[in-house]
Scaffold this motif. Structure first.
Motif, PDB file in Angstrom:
ATOM      1  N   ALA A 100     -28.892  46.390  81.057  1.00 49.69           N
ATOM      2  CA  ALA A 100     -27.760  46.435  79.911  1.00 49.69           C
ATOM      3  C   ALA A 100     -26.406  46.632  80.237  1.00 49.69           C
ATOM      4  N   SER A 101     -26.523  47.687  81.122  1.00 52.08           N
ATOM      5  CA  SER A 101     -25.118  48.338  81.492  1.00 52.08           C
ATOM      6  C   SER A 101     -24.611  47.268  82.543  1.00 52.08           C
ATOM      7  N   LEU A 102     -25.331  46.681  83.281  1.00 56.89           N
ATOM      8  CA  LEU A 102     -24.674  45.869  84.299  1.00 56.89           C
ATOM      9  C   LEU A 102     -24.135  44.635  83.743  1.00 56.89           C
ATOM     10  N   LEU A 103     -24.742  44.105  82.485  1.00 53.04           N
ATOM     11  CA  LEU A 103     -24.270  43.113  81.621  1.00 53.04           C
ATOM     12  C   LEU A 103     -22.772  43.569  80.973  1.00 53.04           C
ATOM     13  N   ASN A 104     -22.944  44.982  80.562  1.00 54.43           N
ATOM     14  CA  ASN A 104     -21.681  45.226  80.185  1.00 54.43           C
ATOM     15  C   ASN A 104     -20.407  45.342  81.081  1.00 54.43           C
ATOM     16  N   VAL A 105     -20.796  45.769  82.379  1.00 51.99           N
ATOM     17  CA  VAL A 105     -19.724  45.831  83.463  1.00 51.99           C
ATOM     18  C   VAL A 105     -19.287  44.220  83.892  1.00 51.99           C
ATOM     19  N   GLY A 106     -20.110  43.358  83.700  1.00 53.96           N
ATOM     20  CA  GLY A 106     -20.029  41.937  84.070  1.00 53.96           C
ATOM     21  C   GLY A 106     -18.989  41.648  83.099  1.00 53.96           C
TER      22      GLY A 106
ATOM     23  N   GLU B  47     -12.539  27.607  94.232  1.00 51.70           N
ATOM     24  CA  GLU B  47     -12.785  26.440  93.244  1.00 51.70           C
ATOM     25  C   GLU B  47     -11.496  26.591  92.045  1.00 51.70           C
ATOM     26  N   ASP B  48     -11.070  25.616  91.649  1.00 51.48           N
ATOM     27  CA  ASP B  48     -10.621  25.344  90.514  1.00 51.48           C
ATOM     28  C   ASP B  48     -10.752  26.045  89.235  1.00 51.48           C
ATOM     29  N   SER B  49     -10.002  26.820  88.694  1.00 56.23           N
ATOM     30  CA  SER B  49     -10.752  27.296  87.586  1.00 56.23           C
ATOM     31  C   SER B  49     -11.201  26.528  86.488  1.00 56.23           C
ATOM     32  N   LYS B  50     -10.499  25.314  86.244  1.00 61.08           N
ATOM     33  CA  LYS B  50     -11.306  24.430  85.226  1.00 61.08           C
ATOM     34  C   LYS B  50     -11.183  22.963  85.906  1.00 61.08           C
ATOM     35  N   PRO B  51     -12.424  22.803  86.571  1.00 59.61           N
ATOM     36  CA  PRO B  51     -12.333  21.349  87.333  1.00 59.61           C
ATOM     37  C   PRO B  51     -12.613  20.387  86.553  1.00 59.61           C
ATOM     38  N   PHE B  52     -13.230  20.785  85.120  1.00 49.53           N
ATOM     39  CA  PHE B  52     -13.488  19.734  83.968  1.00 49.53           C
ATOM     40  C   PHE B  52     -12.640  19.768  82.926  1.00 49.53           C
ATOM     41  N   PRO B  53     -11.448  18.865  82.939  1.00 48.93           N
ATOM     42  CA  PRO B  53     -10.253  19.196  81.871  1.00 48.93           C
ATOM     43  C   PRO B  53     -10.917  18.848  80.284  1.00 48.93           C
ATOM     44  N   ASN B  54     -11.764  18.001  80.140  1.00 48.83           N
ATOM     45  CA  ASN B  54     -12.091  17.718  79.075  1.00 48.83           C
ATOM     46  C   ASN B  54     -12.933  19.028  78.606  1.00 48.83           C
ATOM     47  N   ASP B  55     -13.512  20.007  79.158  1.00 50.20           N
ATOM     48  CA  ASP B  55     -14.135  20.901  78.730  1.00 50.20           C
ATOM     49  C   ASP B  55     -13.121  22.176  78.717  1.00 50.20           C
ATOM     50  N   LYS B  56     -12.852  22.511  77.178  1.00 47.12           N
ATOM     51  CA  LYS B  56     -11.709  23.275  76.892  1.00 47.12           C
ATOM     52  C   LYS B  56     -11.970  24.857  76.959  1.00 47.12           C
ATOM     53  N   HIS B  57     -13.113  25.137  77.608  1.00 42.54           N
ATOM     54  CA  HIS B  57     -13.902  26.536  77.443  1.00 42.54           C
ATOM     55  C   HIS B  57     -14.368  26.830  78.859  1.00 42.54           C
ATOM     56  N   LYS B  58     -14.510  27.982  78.972  1.00 39.11           N
ATOM     57  CA  LYS B  58     -14.703  28.534  80.605  1.00 39.11           C
ATOM     58  C   LYS B  58     -16.164  29.435  80.433  1.00 39.11           C
ATOM     59  N   LEU B  59     -17.084  29.447  81.174  1.00 41.87           N
ATOM     60  CA  LEU B  59     -18.242  30.167  80.927  1.00 41.87           C
ATOM     61  C   LEU B  59     -18.598  31.162  82.179  1.00 41.87           C
ATOM     62  N   ALA B  60     -18.523  32.209  81.765  1.00 36.78           N
ATOM     63  CA  ALA B  60     -18.991  33.381  82.815  1.00 36.78           C
ATOM     64  C   ALA B  60     -20.358  33.704  82.752  1.00 36.78           C
ATOM     65  N   VAL B  61     -21.076  33.426  83.784  1.00 39.90           N
ATOM     66  CA  VAL B  61     -22.499  33.594  83.903  1.00 39.90           C
ATOM     67  C   VAL B  61     -22.865  34.858  84.573  1.00 39.90           C
ATOM     68  N   LEU B  62     -23.505  35.707  83.942  1.00 30.06           N
ATOM     69  CA  LEU B  62     -23.725  37.130  84.424  1.00 30.06           C
ATOM     70  C   LEU B  62     -24.747  37.251  84.658  1.00 30.06           C
ATOM     71  N   ILE B  63     -25.106  37.707  86.149  1.00 28.71           N
ATOM     72  CA  ILE B  63     -26.432  37.924  86.576  1.00 28.71           C
ATOM     73  C   ILE B  63     -26.742  39.260  87.022  1.00 28.71           C
ATOM     74  N   PRO B  64     -27.351  40.207  86.036  1.00 29.64           N
ATOM     75  CA  PRO B  64     -27.722  41.420  86.555  1.00 29.64           C
ATOM     76  C   PRO B  64     -28.640  41.438  87.739  1.00 29.64           C
ATOM     77  N   PHE B  65     -28.338  42.226  88.765  1.00 30.42           N
ATOM     78  CA  PHE B  65     -28.909  41.905  89.991  1.00 30.42           C
ATOM     79  C   PHE B  65     -29.362  43.397  90.933  1.00 30.42           C
ATOM     80  N   ARG B  66     -30.498  43.263  91.506  1.00 30.17           N
ATOM     81  CA  ARG B  66     -30.841  44.235  92.688  1.00 30.17           C
ATOM     82  C   ARG B  66     -32.029  43.909  93.340  1.00 30.17           C
ATOM     83  N   ASP B  67     -31.854  43.801  94.752  1.00 27.70           N
ATOM     84  CA  ASP B  67     -32.931  43.397  95.594  1.00 27.70           C
ATOM     85  C   ASP B  67     -33.830  42.106  95.199  1.00 27.70           C
ATOM     86  N   ARG B  68     -32.927  41.224  94.939  1.00 26.77           N
ATOM     87  CA  ARG B  68     -33.568  39.804  94.634  1.00 26.77           C
ATOM     88  C   ARG B  68     -32.907  38.446  95.354  1.00 26.77           C
TER      89      ARG B  68
END
Length: 389
Positions: free
Chosen positions: A169-175, A110-131
């Motif tokens: 917490a460590s997984l969020l640091n890694v993300g 996907e285009d890295s910034k498909p919404f040109p009016n939004d000047k920022h980009k969000l990384a949604v970090l989801i710690p995960f295991r067996d879910r």
């Protein structure tokens, strides 16, 4: 891997003259140069054949006509036409050859910034295991939710694949370390918490960390220092507090320690207001504690150590290996899965593995000299905790 041969001399020749042209969203190597060369070679061959045939006829008039015709063809072959090779092999220098990530005009990335009016980009970090079941519901929901707000974003699933206890917490640091550098803020997001009220904003937190899952809206936790569930924070602020502590193996307390870091750094925490949906209709909590029991064991001296502010570990000291990185799509929602192996210093946190010390350590009262370092909130369970859905 490109879908054309890198060692093809004709391709290299055309590339030299800009031989790639655009067709829709897919880039195809142009055959213009090769076709032009083929036409001229064919004309030369036909010219030679025609001249030989005319000479065998031995008629003066025919020979003269054939010589004149061949002379004109000779001039055409010898000299370039007004449209040069470079013109025939026209391309745009900012285009790239089609890759394995492109298929029939549709890019799988996907285009890295498909919404040109939004000047920022969000990384949604989801710690995960067996879910997996929760992820299948969460990914398309949050992708659609953020698209409706025209938020440039990308989902990162930080999947712990080692045999140690879960360390959110460590997984969020890694993300944070592994997410794209074009993402200038992150969301620390639980996979089992779905925002339902469209008024919940994921805007860039200009003023300071923004706690989307505020205590007065979260379906379970309501104490005032709670900052878990969903928290937005700028990258520079996350680095300023050195991320989260790496000492929290098992369930709980890492958010409370992170709250202490934010307050110590004098970062104000903002929360949504004027929402009337309350704790029942703002979010949907899809965690089933009967199916997935939380790891609440406190072995070795974990009970005592994790009650205090951690001043030794954090983002700068997290130890891990990325076993693999996979790009997948779930119902139209693109995401990156990072399969992560965490490393544990068993001299510092032996409770990363409780197989040899099963059972909770006894809770004993302590006379703490530095009361400001105690991060465990004193909770009235009837007031600050709801039944877990």
């Amino acid at each position: 891997m490109s879908l054309y041969r890198q060692d093809d001399p004709n391709v290299r020749k055309c590339l030299r003259h800009g031989s790639f042209h655009s067709k829709g969203n897919i880039l195809l190597p142009s055959n213009t140069c090769r076709n032009l060369h083929h036409v001229k070679s064919s004309l030369a061959w036909e010219m030679g054949s025609t001249l030989a045939t005319m000479l065998r006829m031995r008629r003066p008039t025919t020979v003269l006509w054939s010589l004149g015709f061949c002379f004109l063809l000779f001039l055409y072959v010898l000299f370039p036409s007004t449209n040069t090779v470079a013109d025939q092999c026209e391309c745009h220098s900012n285009q790239n050859p089609v890759t394995a990530n492109s298929f029939f005009g549709h890019s799988l990335v996907e285009d890295s910034k498909p919404f040109p009016n939004d000047k920022h980009k969000l990384a949604v970090l989801i710690p995960f295991r067996d879910r997996f079941e929760e992820l299948m519901e969460f990914a398309p929901h949050i992708h659609k939710f953020l698209n409706a707000q025209h938020k440039n974003h990308h989902l990162y699933i930080i999947n712990q694949v080692d045999n140690l206890r879960f360390n959110r917490a460590s997984l969020l640091n890694v993300g944070f370390l592994e997410s794209g550098i074009d993402c200038d803020y992150i969301a620390m997001h639980d996979v089992d918490l779905l925002p339902m009220n469209a008024a919940l904003t994921y805007e860039f937190p200009y003023d300071g960390p923004y706690h989307v899952a505020a205590p007065h809206l979260h379906p379970r936790y309501h104490y005032p220092t709670f900052i878990g569930g969903i928290l937005l924070i700028r990258r520079e602020h996350f680095r300023k507090v050195d991320g989260l502590s790496n000492k929290y193996w098992g369930w709980g307390l890492e958010d409370d320690e992170f709250y202490a870091r934010l307050k110590e750094a004098k970062l104000d925490i903002f929360r949504p207001g004027n929402l009337t949906s309350g704790t029942k209709h703002t979010f949907r909590h899809i965690h089933d504690r009967q199916i997935r029991r939380r790891d609440m064991i406190k072995c070795y001296n974990q009970q005592e150590i994790t009650r205090h502010r951690d001043r030794q570990t954090g983002l700068s000291s997290v130890r891990y290996q990325v076993q693999s990185k996979i790009e997948i799509t779930i119902q139209g929602s693109p995401l990156t899965v990072l399969n992560v192996v965490l490393e544990c210093d068993r001299f510092v946190t032996p409770w990363c593995d409780c197989t040899e010390n099963i059972g909770n350590t006894p809770k004993t009262p302590h006379d703490f000299k530095k009361t400001e370092d105690v991060i465990v909130p004193k909770l009235n369970r009837k007031k600050h905790l709801s039944q877990d859905g």
